[in-house]
Design a protein around this motif. Structure first.
Motif, PDB file in Angstrom:
ATOM      1  N   UNK A  46      78.717  28.807  75.854  1.00 36.60           N
ATOM      2  CA  UNK A  46      79.720  28.507  76.875  1.00 36.60           C
ATOM      3  C   UNK A  46      79.953  26.999  76.994  1.00 36.60           C
ATOM      4  N   UNK A  47      81.208  26.606  76.947  1.00 42.00           N
ATOM      5  CA  UNK A  47      81.565  25.204  77.115  1.00 42.00           C
ATOM      6  C   UNK A  47      81.645  24.420  75.825  1.00 42.00           C
ATOM      7  N   UNK A  48      81.157  25.000  74.729  1.00 42.84           N
ATOM      8  CA  UNK A  48      81.167  24.289  73.449  1.00 42.84           C
ATOM      9  C   UNK A  48      82.364  24.722  72.609  1.00 42.84           C
ATOM     10  N   UNK A  49      82.816  23.796  71.736  1.00 43.87           N
ATOM     11  CA  UNK A  49      83.868  24.132  70.792  1.00 43.87           C
ATOM     12  C   UNK A  49      83.351  25.094  69.732  1.00 43.87           C
TER      13      UNK A  49
ATOM     14  N   UNK B   2      89.089  25.227  61.728  1.00 44.62           N
ATOM     15  CA  UNK B   2      89.311  24.372  62.883  1.00 44.62           C
ATOM     16  C   UNK B   2      88.186  24.593  63.889  1.00 44.62           C
ATOM     17  N   UNK B   3      88.139  23.726  64.887  1.00 49.97           N
ATOM     18  CA  UNK B   3      87.213  23.875  66.007  1.00 49.97           C
ATOM     19  C   UNK B   3      88.048  24.139  67.245  1.00 49.97           C
ATOM     20  N   UNK B   4      87.766  25.250  67.913  1.00 52.08           N
ATOM     21  CA  UNK B   4      88.535  25.647  69.093  1.00 52.08           C
ATOM     22  C   UNK B   4      87.777  25.226  70.339  1.00 52.08           C
ATOM     23  N   UNK B   5      88.402  24.412  71.156  1.00 51.09           N
ATOM     24  CA  UNK B   5      87.782  24.009  72.410  1.00 51.09           C
ATOM     25  C   UNK B   5      87.871  25.145  73.423  1.00 51.09           C
ATOM     26  N   UNK B   6      86.921  25.162  74.359  1.00 49.83           N
ATOM     27  CA  UNK B   6      86.848  26.277  75.327  1.00 49.83           C
ATOM     28  C   UNK B   6      86.661  25.770  76.755  1.00 49.83           C
ATOM     29  N   UNK B   7      87.108  24.585  77.023  1.00 47.30           N
ATOM     30  CA  UNK B   7      86.846  23.987  78.332  1.00 47.30           C
ATOM     31  C   UNK B   7      87.711  24.577  79.436  1.00 47.30           C
ATOM     32  N   UNK B   8      88.900  25.036  79.088  1.00 43.60           N
ATOM     33  CA  UNK B   8      89.813  25.563  80.109  1.00 43.60           C
ATOM     34  C   UNK B   8      90.221  26.981  79.739  1.00 43.60           C
ATOM     35  N   UNK B   9      90.542  27.816  80.734  1.00 43.96           N
ATOM     36  CA  UNK B   9      91.016  29.170  80.441  1.00 43.96           C
ATOM     37  C   UNK B   9      92.232  29.126  79.536  1.00 43.96           C
ATOM     38  N   UNK B  10      92.249  29.985  78.544  1.00 48.49           N
ATOM     39  CA  UNK B  10      93.370  30.038  77.631  1.00 48.49           C
ATOM     40  C   UNK B  10      93.210  29.167  76.405  1.00 48.49           C
ATOM     41  N   UNK B  11      92.174  28.301  76.370  1.00 47.11           N
ATOM     42  CA  UNK B  11      91.964  27.459  75.190  1.00 47.11           C
ATOM     43  C   UNK B  11      91.636  28.304  73.962  1.00 47.11           C
ATOM     44  N   UNK B  12      90.932  29.404  74.183  1.00 45.67           N
ATOM     45  CA  UNK B  12      90.487  30.235  73.069  1.00 45.67           C
ATOM     46  C   UNK B  12      90.775  31.697  73.363  1.00 45.67           C
ATOM     47  N   UNK B  13      90.931  32.471  72.295  1.00 47.01           N
ATOM     48  CA  UNK B  13      91.140  33.901  72.450  1.00 47.01           C
ATOM     49  C   UNK B  13      89.815  34.585  72.745  1.00 47.01           C
TER      50      UNK B  13
END
Length: 439
Positions: free
Chosen positions: A135-138, A150-161
């Motif tokens: 949680x919180x990591x790309x 690629x590296x997907x960021x996950x800091x905000x809702x909707x950043x990642x699927x």
């Protein structure tokens, strides 16, 4: 072992440490934080190690011999740090990028990263790790052949699927680059972001857009990649580093009765069949020989030979040197002094700035009065071989006791004592009869 250069980024401000001391100069087991990745890179065989600092910070005294330094003139991000170091790296061999606040990275992990990079024939290789809770990591997204897409960021809702959030593989911020590819791409990294900084991961995007390979290498032990941002994390990493130091000594033949109650700095060496009992702290560049026993004592920058007994509750300060078979017993403090082979300081004594010959026994409460308040200087006391001081002897330096000399109990010795002589330096006893009956 493949040749490579290493860049250690250490120019961050570290504001969350809430300290006047730069973050990377905080110590972990007696070693500055920034020195840990430097030493790991050197042990892995780095041809050059370059540490990047800010313009007003001198990291030089904290760095091992042979370390090069570079200055990042403005705080323009991780890309700016590596760009500042690039002229100090060696062309034609890979460049490993480490962080000064990720101290647990090991030489073996660096070697494995470089080997994986060369095997993949990659322009860049990202060190990744797998977390049970990422949680919180790309998240690292790989393509069909296993290279980094690629590296997907996950800091905000909707950043990642939802599917991407199930990925446990994360970017650790440790990289290995082809030197020529890095030198070409890094100056082209822009600063069009909120912070106005050059982000090193943007190099990966540029290289991939050129059709070059971006590989990923999994570091099996996530603890090797733990970063430090505040003092809580500093404490957490210190616990791990301390346990690894103790395990290293135990695997090399040292008995540590209770690792949870034993503290040993990174620079300490200990010989085989030595036993360290609980409540012991050993700091600095202390060297301890074989078949020695340390009981509940505090030791700093001391040299202890084979077959020595220390403690319980002894304090060996810098410059204490105990020869083979010597003893520093209960509540004994020794500083800047040599205790000869087989000599004993059994209990309740302070020996400072003294040279004690072999086979000597210093009785309880033997004190070397080594400080001259008038001259503001410390003088040495010389005690020969096979000397025996009785209890409560004070030796006022500079004074010398010859071989085989004795002192009487309660003596304050201010003059040299010849060999095999007895020094009596106390007032004659006089009893006053009936004193307690006086009104």
């Amino acid at each position: 072992m493949s040749s490579f250069s290493a860049v250690v980024m250490a120019a961050g401000q570290g504001t969350r440490m809430k300290s006047a001391t730069p973050k990377v100069l905080h110590e972990i087991c007696g070693r500055p934080m920034v020195a840990w990745p430097v030493i790991a890179a050197q042990e892995a065989g780095a041809e050059r190690v370059v540490v990047v600092a800010g313009p007003n910070v001198d990291l030089g005294p904290a760095l091992p011999d042979g370390t090069r330094t570079a200055t990042q003139p403005t705080p323009d991000g991780t890309g700016g740090a590596v760009l500042a170091a690039l002229p100090e790296t060696q062309p034609g061999i890979p460049v490993v990028v480490l962080s000064g606040d990720v101290p647990l990275i090991s030489a073996a992990a660096i070697e494995e990263l470089v080997a994986a990079h060369l095997h993949a024939n990659a322009a860049a290789t990202m060190a990744t790790t797998l977390l049970d809770d990422p949680t919180g990591y790309g998240r690292v997204v790989r393509d069909a052949v296993g290279h980094v897409e690629r590296v997907v960021e996950t800091k905000a809702p909707g950043d990642a699927t939802a599917a991407q959030l199930q990925i446990r593989e994360i970017n650790t911020g440790i990289y290995c680059f082809d030197h020529a590819a890095l030198a070409d791409a890094l100056p082209r990294v822009g600063t069009e972001n909120v912070q106005g900084e050059r982000y090193l991961p943007d190099v990966l995007t540029l290289l991939r857009d050129q059709g070059l390979i971006i590989a990923a290498h999994v570091v099996e032990d996530p603890a090797l990649t733990f970063g430090i941002n505040d003092r809580v994390q500093l404490s957490d990493v210190t616990v791990i580093a301390q346990r690894r130091i103790l395990e290293h000594h135990m695997r090399n033949g040292v008995t540590i009765i209770d690792p949870a109650a034993t503290y040993v700095d990174a620079g300490v060496t200990i010989g085989q069949d030595t036993t360290i009992e609980p409540g012991t702290t050993i700091k600095g560049a202390t060297t301890i020989g074989a078949n020695t026993t340390i009981r509940s004592s505090y030791i700093v920058d001391a040299t202890i030979a084979d077959g020595v007994s220390v403690g319980p509750f002894a304090y060996l300060r810098p410059g204490a040197h105990l020869a083979d078979g010597a003893k520093a017993g209960t509540f004994v403090e020794i500083k800047n002094s040599t205790i000869g082979a087989g000599s004993k300081v059994p209990h309740l004594s302070y020996i400072g700035d003294a040279d004690v010959g072999p086979g000597t026994n210093l009785g309880a409460s033997t004190i070397t009065a080594n400080y001259n308040n008038k001259t503001k200087a410390k003088n040495r006391t010389t005690i020969g071989a096979n000397v025996k001081t009785s209890v409560d002897t004070t030796l006022v330096s500079p004074v010398s006791l010859g071989d085989g000399a004795y002192t009487a109990a309660g003596s304050v010795v201010t003059q040299d004592v010849p060999a095999r002589a007895l020094a009596i330096a106390r007032a004659r006893q006089h009893n006053i009869e009936g004193y307690a009956d006086r009104e």
